[in-house]
Structures are given as structure tokens and as C-alpha cells.
Design an enzyme around this catalytic site. Structure first.
Site, short mmCIF file in Angstrom:
data_model
loop_
_atom_site.label_atom_id
_atom_site.label_comp_id
_atom_site.label_asym_id
_atom_site.label_seq_id
_atom_site.Cartn_x
_atom_site.Cartn_y
_atom_site.Cartn_z
N LYS A 2 0.84 -1.19 0.00
CA LYS A 2 0.00 0.00 0.00
C LYS A 2 0.88 1.25 0.00
O LYS A 2 1.98 1.24 0.56
CB LYS A 2 -0.87 0.05 1.26
CG LYS A 2 -1.95 -1.00 1.37
CD LYS A 2 -2.69 -0.83 2.69
CE LYS A 2 -3.75 -1.91 2.90
NZ LYS A 2 -4.90 -1.72 2.00
N ARG A 41 -10.21 -11.48 2.47
CA ARG A 41 -11.10 -12.54 1.97
C ARG A 41 -10.44 -13.91 2.04
O ARG A 41 -11.13 -14.92 2.15
CB ARG A 41 -11.53 -12.21 0.54
CG ARG A 41 -10.43 -12.24 -0.49
CD ARG A 41 -10.80 -11.53 -1.78
NE ARG A 41 -10.91 -10.09 -1.58
CZ ARG A 41 -11.22 -9.23 -2.55
NH1 ARG A 41 -11.46 -9.67 -3.77
NH2 ARG A 41 -11.29 -7.93 -2.30
#
Length: 460
Positions: free
Chosen positions: A240, A314
Site C-alpha cells: 500500500k 477474503r
């Protein structure tokens, strides 16, 4: 969190009078002449959020005036009274008249009293409220205490809230209510067939783990809660930018809110067999970090190609959902801070939820409205399922395009849900960027109160 409610007789408490543009003229006619002059001299117009303390002849506070939106205003905020704890001088107060929703106003007052004071002294509001007649004060305190738990966990920085500390918080909660607790840690995850949880967390010096506790009568309906516990998310090798990493201590917000919900369920003694599953990891960068285009076999047996290491939430939820389904719960609920796409679509205050159960969807939406805990249904759109296709594995964790990111995440998770009678997925933000009444800036309890209301109706 200390109780915000006071048992002092209402007559001894300072009255708070709620006023709107529509009601101010009638209310002002009943004020003593000196009090009305004081209000006029201070320019009080009953605008939303305007607060004025009126003095008595002896210098004490005679009463408080507080402005609300008109009843029919489309911008009416039932939590507006949540600003009061930060505005009022120390003392014991009572509602002199009814706000738009007296129960939500009392809840907002309690939620607005929260302050995070772990690392520096905070000026906690020294205000207390005499519970209005006709409300369930114990239930409001139950919700406020649970919200404080979620907020505290999220607000705690990652150096003090890693996978181990999150497990300790869950164990403390389990012990408080006599729940059975288990935690699978480190390489034991691979031996017990949780390969995706291990893959995401293996690069960190802080071992990944699967938190698992159960409570309630085994004969009651099975309700299982799964919470994303990524205690810090660097993005992994798909790193990120610094701006995107700034508040990633909140990436365990799903776990924090699942624990808050579990606390409410257990404290209310709902008639369920509750199970809580939290995959707790840190998505770090190191030589042994999982890589783009790596392929792992999941607990369910599906092979997963890693399209992006920053779509890690996820992955850990997938193994936990597969485990949850093995005992065929009546209701399976997962919460996670999962996609930026959900924020682009609906902003930070309105998490999307997904389910194929139409009755459940209607009930969730209704409970969210009733509890002022906003949620908005999004579709599990089957044509987008093909976006998850992989040429070399059963499924890819992150489509290469930029469309429908929250939906494709939900569709990915759906692949790992089989035996549950009903499934609910909520893509929360878990953070309030700018303070609002009853919602201080920082970690936030989202979806938990609405779901608690739903469970209370079904299993209370």
C-alpha cells in the site's frame, strides 16, 4: 465503560429541553422571563446541535436548551443528542421532553460519552443521565458497553494489538461468560488445514492464529460469527502507499465488531449456540511473504491464485467460513473491513451487506433503520462471478479490473459458504473519519447493533 445512567430521582436532575424551529416558539412561551431574555441575548434559535445552559437565580444551571432538526427534516439525525456529553457541564441530567426517538436519544447519549484514554489522560464527560421512563436502560448500556469494546480494540495501535493481543481480548471475553475457548497458532494452522490463514500471516514475526470460542446451549439454534482480524495490513508485496496504510490498525475492525456483537448476545442470554471464529493475522512484508500468482489450496479444497496480496482479508475469511460451514449453522454471519470499493460506492457511514436470503435481507434492513446503524443491501450478482476465474487455479482472489470490487469480494466468499442455512456478509469500514454526534472520530462499532437487534427478535 462506566455507566452513564444515574439513579438520582428525576426531580433532582437538570432538565434538558429539546427544541426545533417548529416547536421553539411554543417552548419559549413557557420559559421564565429572565430565562427567555438570556436565550435571546445569546442568539438561541433552536438550530440543530445548538446548546444553551440557562442560569437559575442562584447561579446554578436551571435547564438546558438543545436544538434538533424538525421532525419531517430529511436530514434528521436521531443521534443528535449524542453531542450533549461533550457540551454539558458536569452534572446529572434528564430529558424534560421527548426528542424524536427517546430510546435512540438515550443510546446516543451513552455512545457519545465514550473517550479513548489508553495512552493519555482524556477529559471524560462527567455527565450522567436519568434514564427516561419506558426504555430498557440495561439493554442500552449493553449496546454502549459493546460499542466501547469495539472502539477500544480498533483504536489501539498495532504494536499493542497484534494477533496475540486480539486473541487475549477474545479469551477474556469468553472467560467472562463461561464460553469454551480454543486458539490454533502458527505452523499448527497448516497441520490443521487452514492454509490461507497461514499464508497471509506467515511473513510476520507475530504468529497468525485462528481464534475459536463457543457459548450457549448446544441444543439451541447454531449462530456463527466470523470476523476479519488483520491486525495490520501493509498490503503485503503489493504494498500500500503510505496514505493507504495510515489507519490500517483498523483492519481488524471485523473481529472487533464480532466480539462486540458476541458480548451483547451472551450478556442478553439469547437462546442460541453461539460460535465465534476470528482469523487473526498481520499482513507483513518479508522474504517469506506470499507472492502475486502464488497458488494455495484452501481448507475447502479449492485452489486459490493470488491476484493481489492486498486482497488478504477474503483469504483468511475463506478458511474460517469453510470451518464454520462444517457444522451447518442456522445463521452464518461474517464482518470485515474488506474493500475500498464499498467506501467509493457508499462512503464510510453506510456499509453494504450481502445475502441471498430475502427474509434475512428485509429483517437486516429494518433492524438497521430501527437502530440507526445504517446498512445497505448490495447484490450477489451472478454474472460477475466469472471475474474471479483463474486460468491455472479454481479461483483468483482479486480480479484484475477495477469494477464491482465489493461485489466480487462477496462472490469470492460465497464460494466458501455451503452448508449454512442462511449467510450474511457485511463489508464494514469500522472507522469514523470525522466526529459526529454519538460517533467520536476513530474506531467505530458498525453493523453489530443492527445484527444484535435481529438476533434478539429471532432468538430472544
Amino acid at each position: 465503560m462506566p455507566s452513564v445512567f444515574e439513579t438520582t430521582p428525576a426531580a433532582a436532575a437538570i432538565p434538558i429541553t429539546f427544541a426545533t424551529d417548529a416547536t421553539w416558539q411554543a417552548i419559549s412561551k413557557h420559559l421564565p422571563a429572565e430565562a427567555l431574555k438570556f436565550a435571546e441575548a445569546n442568539g438561541f434559535k433552536a438550530s440543530p446541535g445548538k446548546c444553551l445552559t440557562l442560569p437559575a437565580s442562584d447561579g446554578r444551571i436551571a435547564q438546558v436548551l438543545f436544538g434538533l432538526e424538525d421532525e419531517t427534516s430529511p436530514s434528521r439525525d436521531p443521534f443528535r443528542p449524542g453531542a450533549l456529553p461533550g457540551l454539558l457541564p458536569p452534572g446529572v441530567y434528564r430529558f424534560a421532553n421527548s426528542p424524536h426517538d427517546i430510546r435512540l436519544a438515550a443510546l446516543a447519549f451513552a455512545l457519545g460519552s465514550y473517550r479513548f484514554g489508553r495512552y493519555r489522560k482524556t477529559d471524560a464527560p462527567e455527565v450522567r443521565l436519568v434514564p427516561p421512563e419506558g426504555i430498557d436502560a440495561a439493554d442500552i448500556l449493553r449496546m454502549a458497553d459493546a460499542a466501547a469494546l469495539a472502539r477500544d480494540l480498533i483504536n489501539t495501535p498495532s504494536n499493542d494489538m497484534g494477533p496475540e493481543e486480539l486473541a487475549e481480548a477474545a479469551q477474556t471475553l469468553a472467560a467472562r461468560f463461561g464460553a469454551s475457548f480454543n486458539c490454533i497458532t502458527g505452523d499448527e494452522l497448516t497441520r490443521q488445514n487452514f492454509p490461507l490463514i497461514h499464508a497471509v500471516g506467515m511473513a510476520s514475526t507475530r504468529a497468525p492464529r485462528l481464534i475459536d470460542f463457543s457459548w450457549g446451549d448446544p441444543g439451541h439454534p447454531k449462530v456463527t460469527l466470523v470476523g476479519k482480524g488483520v491486525c495490520f495490513d501493509t498490503g503485503g508485496l503489493d504494498l500500500k502507499p503510505s496514505s493507504g496504510m495510515l489507519i490500517m490498525k483498523k483492519d481488524m475492525g471485523g473481529a472487533a465488531n464480532v466480539l462486540a456483537l458476541a458480548q451483547m448476545v451472551m450478556d442478553a442470554k439469547l437462546k442460541v449456540r453461539l460460535r465465534v471464529l476470528i482469523p487473526a493475522v498481520e499482513n507483513a512484508v518479508a522474504g517469506n511473504a506470499f507472492r502475486p500468482l502464488d497458488i494455495f489450496k484452501s481448507r475447502k479444497g479449492l485452489t486459490v491464485e493470488i491476484g493481489n496480496t492486498d486482497a488478504e482479508g477474503r483469504l483468511v475469511l475463506a478458511d474460517a467460513l469453510a470451518l464454520a460451514g462444517e457444522e451447518k449453522p442456522e445463521l452464518l454471519i461474517d464482518l470485515g473491513t474488506l474493500t475500498g470499493a464499498a467506501r467509493v460506492a457508499l462512503g464510510p457511514d453506510l456499509p453494504p451487506f450481502y445475502t441471498n436470503d430475502e427474509t434475512l435481507a428485509e429483517d437486516v434492513a429494518r433492524c438497521a433503520r430501527q437502530e440507526n446503524d445504517p446498512l445497505w443491501r448490495m447484490p450477489l450478482w451472478p454474472p460477475y462471478d466469472s471475474l474471479l476465474d483463474s486460468k491455472v487455479a479454481d479461483i483468483n482472489n482479486a480480479p484484475s479490473g477495477t469494477f464491482a470490487g465489493s461485489i466480487t469480494c462477496a462472490l469470492f466468499l460465497q464460494r466458501f459458504v455451503e452448508a449454512a442455512t442462511s449467510w450474511l456478509h457485511v463489508d464494514i469500514y469500522g472507522w469514523t473519519p470525522t466526529a459526529k454526534p454519538a460517533r467520536p472520530e476513530g474506531g467505530e462499532c458498525q453493523a453489530a447493533r443492527a445484527i444484535y437487534k435481529l438476533l434478539g427478535e429471532r432468538y430472544g
